[in-house]
Design an enzyme around this catalytic site. Structure first.
Site, mmCIF file in Angstrom:
data_model
loop_
_atom_site.group_PDB
_atom_site.id
_atom_site.type_symbol
_atom_site.label_atom_id
_atom_site.label_comp_id
_atom_site.label_asym_id
_atom_site.label_seq_id
_atom_site.Cartn_x
_atom_site.Cartn_y
_atom_site.Cartn_z
ATOM 1 N N GLY A 364 0.785 -1.228 0.000
ATOM 2 C CA GLY A 364 0.000 0.000 0.000
ATOM 3 C C GLY A 364 0.815 1.276 0.000
ATOM 4 O O GLY A 364 0.256 2.385 -0.050
ATOM 5 N N GLU A 365 2.143 1.174 0.041
ATOM 6 C CA GLU A 365 2.994 2.364 0.019
ATOM 7 C C GLU A 365 2.941 3.019 -1.357
ATOM 8 O O GLU A 365 3.008 2.339 -2.377
ATOM 9 C CB GLU A 365 4.437 1.970 0.351
ATOM 10 C CG GLU A 365 5.414 3.139 0.299
ATOM 11 C CD GLU A 365 6.855 2.687 0.439
ATOM 12 O OE1 GLU A 365 7.752 3.539 0.279
ATOM 13 O OE2 GLU A 365 7.094 1.477 0.678
ATOM 14 N N ILE A 366 2.839 4.326 -1.390
ATOM 15 C CA ILE A 366 2.852 5.075 -2.647
ATOM 16 C C ILE A 366 4.274 5.577 -2.883
ATOM 17 O O ILE A 366 4.828 6.320 -2.062
ATOM 18 C CB ILE A 366 1.879 6.270 -2.614
ATOM 19 C CG1 ILE A 366 0.461 5.787 -2.331
ATOM 20 C CG2 ILE A 366 1.942 7.036 -3.945
ATOM 21 C CD1 ILE A 366 -0.098 4.846 -3.398
#
Length: 907
Positions: A364-366
């Site tokens: 989920g890290e951008i």
């Protein structure tokens, strides 16, 4: 973001208008800014005070570094602006031009004094690499005064995008903040060489396609079009080569230019900056096992020093990283391994790629594009700092490498000297000798006959003494077998026993004499003989006897000079024939395949044209004043066939392997000098192929894209006289039941135990499992394919009585990759024209699983099957892999040109 800036709204409107008007958007899209995810000034090295005298990318290009993916032309424009702003601290040079006409550049950055003395630096580095020409005291003096040097290689894979923008940031940072403590250390002690983009053609392909798919705002979804490149992707160059594997054969202009420049400066540290999967972190040295045994401990120790400095800075920035787990140092043909064999400490760095401007990881890290740019930038500065701080040690180790290489060669009592007799394949031997000279190896050619280690050699033989600074490179590329460490092999066998994937990263065999199929002798002492030094630019010349011949000219077949002559003569409209069998004219003997050019069948200008072709191709030509043949087929025999100039089509695009398609097209167009028409594979379902005599299917999975319609269309064309040539996985399709073009079948893995079959599909027989080994046996599939091979060199025996192998040696070497093993084709269907050697002799070089050896033995490598008026010719492996299997070129030439001549097309 949900909204667009006014500029981007205008861009979208302009794009929609352009689409309506049918205007190409590629150039326009690359010149606009689609990014809206960067706000404010991003600090790549926080707290740095930059001089206003050095232009930013915003001032030159209109955007911040990392805000968008820079085009090649913008990168060049920015480096030119830097060179103009600080000409006393940065020098810019062109070093090559791509196939598509783009310029490759490199920059050198240093203190005013070091830049002013750049030419002197190169001269002194050459002295350090020639220990026999200077004393140890002179070397010590040079080391005390010379700067160290780091060469930063960026973007060899065109879709690994962040390193090129990082190169721009590195250059700006060093020039605009010369008083920063880290920069000051670097500039005073080190010359920083920046190759900002090794693959402009591939990057242009990526950038154009990326920005043509971006919508209102960049997407972070890995499923989005912008994150999924169409064939052939931007990784490779114009000819679809993976240029990180081209350092051994140097087939591409980009590689050739780079090798020449690096050999000129001999930088002491070389770093190749790459990208890996988007969910990873960052990789830097030390490398994984296996390590090439010819690399030296001091080089590897310097990599650890550099790695530790990287770790310090990454910890300060809070960047995750890993080392040692992947990316080994075994194959000598990478951008991070080739430099080690002139004495550099070299390594690969890999950053998790966004493959665009923004990317969401599986956690989920951008991640933003600027994040990947920053990591490469920090690693580059950190590496330059470590090189500067350890300047004297690195230079001392570099010099010691040269001295030790010479001494190691002198101590070798088995393979001190390699001798290439130059009596069989003159063109191939010349190519190998000049290639080694291009690598920087000292190669001599004897100008008189000589004797060495009990054998006599004729004048013209090439001699390579390993008692030279590049001796270890000679050893690793000329020795038949370079072994991986036993502990590593044991671990791979353990993993296989547990049904785990092995960790072999790339090919394990690469002996150049084997791949070139060149005779090579070995002698355990130096060879003293009158000789000349071979240059990389030496031109091949062979005798042209009796140019005023009355009847015909003969070109003995069997090397690439004769092959180039054939293709040039056909394109020049010369009428010529080729003998299916060897023949003699008195005491002169000519091999099968020999070309016969009769004067009566050609124009009166033939002698002059022959002279021109002799000079252009280097072919050996013999004029004859009679056509009287004393043994074998005469010139007028039906076994002396008329050669034709075939039109060649090749499958292109999905589902072909881009590497196979590109390598094969390159071999035909640039090594054979003959044109190819690339046809998108899906067109083959219905295309009228009647104007083509040869169709080549590179490796690829054709079942879905061609289907029954494609098989019927191609089969009909073959039956009317076409020659279908299939390579590697394409042979699977030809041999499939759905295609029905080749009566050959792949084999399952051999097992002495018969699989048990249940009487009821929902039940199996009861068993006892008494050990962990028993568990592993119980989970075995009944019908497994053979274990896949990473890439080995295998001995191939060749039928000497088939027209398809005219001029081919009784034994050649091919590459075995993957797990395809075919049962021999039956005589009622065709002929196994070349096959793998016996189980005890099949392995020529590399590491091959023991159970694969007996199963591979005597299985076909090349199959010929007649099909109506035409034929199918199938290679079970790849004959054009990386364009470095030169020893298979005559065989491949035969499949195209002799195949077309033997077909009987409907007129």
């Amino acid at each position: 973001m949900a909204t667009l800036s006014a500029l981007n709204k205008a861009v979208v409107a302009a794009c929609l208008t352009a689409v309506t008007m049918g205007v190409s958007l590629d150039t326009h899209a690359e010149n606009t800014t689609s990014s809206t995810h960067i706000t404010g000034k991003f600090e790549y090295w926080p707290g740095t005070q930059y001089s206003q005298q050095i232009p930013t990318t915003e001032a030159v290009l209109g955007y911040q570094i990392g805000e968008r993916i820079s085009r090649h032309s913008d990168m060049v424009k920015y480096f030119e602006a830097l060179a103009k702003a600080a000409p006393d601290r940065i020098k810019l040079f062109n070093y090559a031009e791509t196939w598509e006409g783009r310029t490759l550049i490199y920059a050198v950055i240093g203190s005013k004094e070091n830049i002013a003395n750049l030419d002197s630096f190169a001269e002194k580095m050459q002295k350090l690499t020639s220990p026999d020409s200077i004393s140890k005291n002179e070397a010590k003096s040079l080391i005390s005064s010379l700067p160290s040097s780091v060469w930063l290689e960026h973007g060899v894979h065109g879709n690994e995008i962040s390193s090129t923008d990082a190169a721009m940031q590195t250059a700006y940072h060093l020039l605009a903040a010369p008083q920063d403590p880290v920069n000051k250390t670097i500039l005073e002690n080190t010359l920083v060489f920046i190759d900002p983009l090794q693959n402009p053609d591939g990057r242009a392909r990526f950038v154009s396609r990326y920005y043509s798919t971006v919508g209102l705002s960049p997407s972070d979804d890995r499923l989005s079009a912008e994150h999924n490149e169409p064939w052939p992707r931007g990784r490779s160059n114009h000819y679809l080569f993976d240029m990180n594997r081209d350092w051994l054969a140097i087939t591409q202009p980009e590689t050739a230019g780079r090798v020449k420049v690096i050999n000129h400066y001999k930088p002491t540290v070389v770093i190749d900056l790459h990208e890996m999967g988007g969910d990873d972190s960052y990789f830097f040295v030390p490398a994984a096992q296996p390590i090439n045994p010819h690399m030296q401990p001091d080089q590897l120790a310097n990599n650890v020093l550099i790695g530790k400095n990287n770790a310090k800075h990454f910890d300060d920035f809070g960047f995750s990283y890993f080392t040692r787990e992947v990316y080994d140092g075994f194959y000598p043909g990478y951008g991070d391994s080739w430099p080690t064999f002139y004495g550099a400490s070299a390594a690969t760095y890999e950053v998790a790629s966004t493959r665009g401007e923004i990317f969401k990881t599986r956690t989920g890290e951008i991640r933003h594009y600027r994040d990947t740019v920053q990591r490469h930038f920090v690693a580059a500065i950190s590496t330059a700092e470590a090189t500067a701080v350890n300047r004297e040690k690195i230079l001392n180790d570099f010099y010691d490498y040269q001295v030790d290489a010479v001494e190691a060669g002198k101590k070798d009592k088995k393979e001190r000297t390699f001798i290439l007799p130059n009596t069989r394949d003159v063109a191939g031997t010349h190519r190998l000798a000049t290639l080694m000279a291009q690598h920087g190896v000292k190669v001599q050619q004897a100008t008189e006959a000589f004797k060495a280690c009990g054998e006599r050699y004729q004048a013209g033989a090439y001699i390579i003494d390993t008692a030279q600074p590049r001796g270890r490179f000679v050893k690793t590329t000329f020795t038949q077998q370079v072994d991986m460490p036993k502990a590593f092999i044991d671990e791979q066998e353990r993993r296989r026993a547990r049904k785990l994937r092995d960790e072999i990263y790339d090919v394990t065999g690469w002996s150049l004499p084997l791949m070139f199929n060149i005779d090579t002798a070995r002698c355990g002492r130096s060879v003293e003989v009158e000789s000349r030094i071979v240059s990389a630019d030496d031109k091949l010349t062979q005798p042209f006897t009796n140019p005023d011949a009355k009847v015909a000219y003969l070109v003995p077949w069997g090397d690439m000079a004769a092959g180039r002559f054939l293709t040039a003569a056909l394109q020049a409209g010369i009428s010529l024939k080729s003998a299916d069998e060897a023949f003699s004219m008195g005491d002169k003997h000519y091999p099968a395949g020999t070309l016969v050019i009769e004067r009566h069948a050609n124009e009166s200008t033939l002698p002059g044209l022959m002279q021109t072709l002799a000079e252009q191709t280097g072919a050996r030509i013999e004029g004859v004043d009679t056509s009287w043949v004393t043994k074998g087929p005469s010139f007028g025999s039906d076994k002396t066939i008329q050669m034709t100039a075939p039109k060649i089509a090749m499958a292109w695009d999905e589902p072909t392997s881009s590497l196979s398609a590109g390598n094969t097209r390159f071999v035909i167009e640039q090594q054979f000098n003959y044109p190819v028409t690339a046809i998108r594979a899906d067109r083959l379902r219905w295309a009228d192929l009647s104007q083509y005599q040869v169709l080549i299917l590179p490796s690829g999975n054709y079942s879905r894209d061609l289907g029954k319609a494609g098989a019927d269309n191609i089969g009909s064309w073959v039956s009317r006289g076409g020659v279908l040539i299939t390579l590697s996985n394409a042979t699977q399709w030809a041999a499939s039941e759905s295609a029905g073009l080749l009566d050959a079948k792949r084999e399952y893995a051999y097992s002495e135990e018969k699989s048990k079959s249940a009487k009821d599909g929902s039940l199996v027989e009861g068993t006892h499992i008494e050990s962990k080994d028993g568990l592993i046996d119980a989970i075995e599939n009944d019908k497994d394919m053979p274990d896949s091979v990473a890439g080995v060199l295998a001995n191939v025996d060749v039928d000497q009585e088939h027209w398809l192998t005219a001029g081919v040696n009784p034994r050649v070497v091919g590459m075995v990759y993957g797990n395809d093993i075919y049962a021999p084709v039956k005589l009622e269907s065709g002929k196994n024209v070349a096959w793998f050697a016996s189980k005890d002799n099949v392995l020529a070089s590399g590491y091959l699983w023991e159970e694969n050896k007996p199963q591979l033995a005597y299985k076909p490598f090349l199959i010929h099957q007649p099909h109506g008026r035409g034929m199918v010719i199938s290679f079970t492996q790849e004959p054009t892999s990386r364009a470095y299997l030169d020893g298979l070129n005559v065989m491949f030439l035969n499949t195209i040109f002799r195949g077309a001549a033997h077909a009987n097309p409907v007129r």
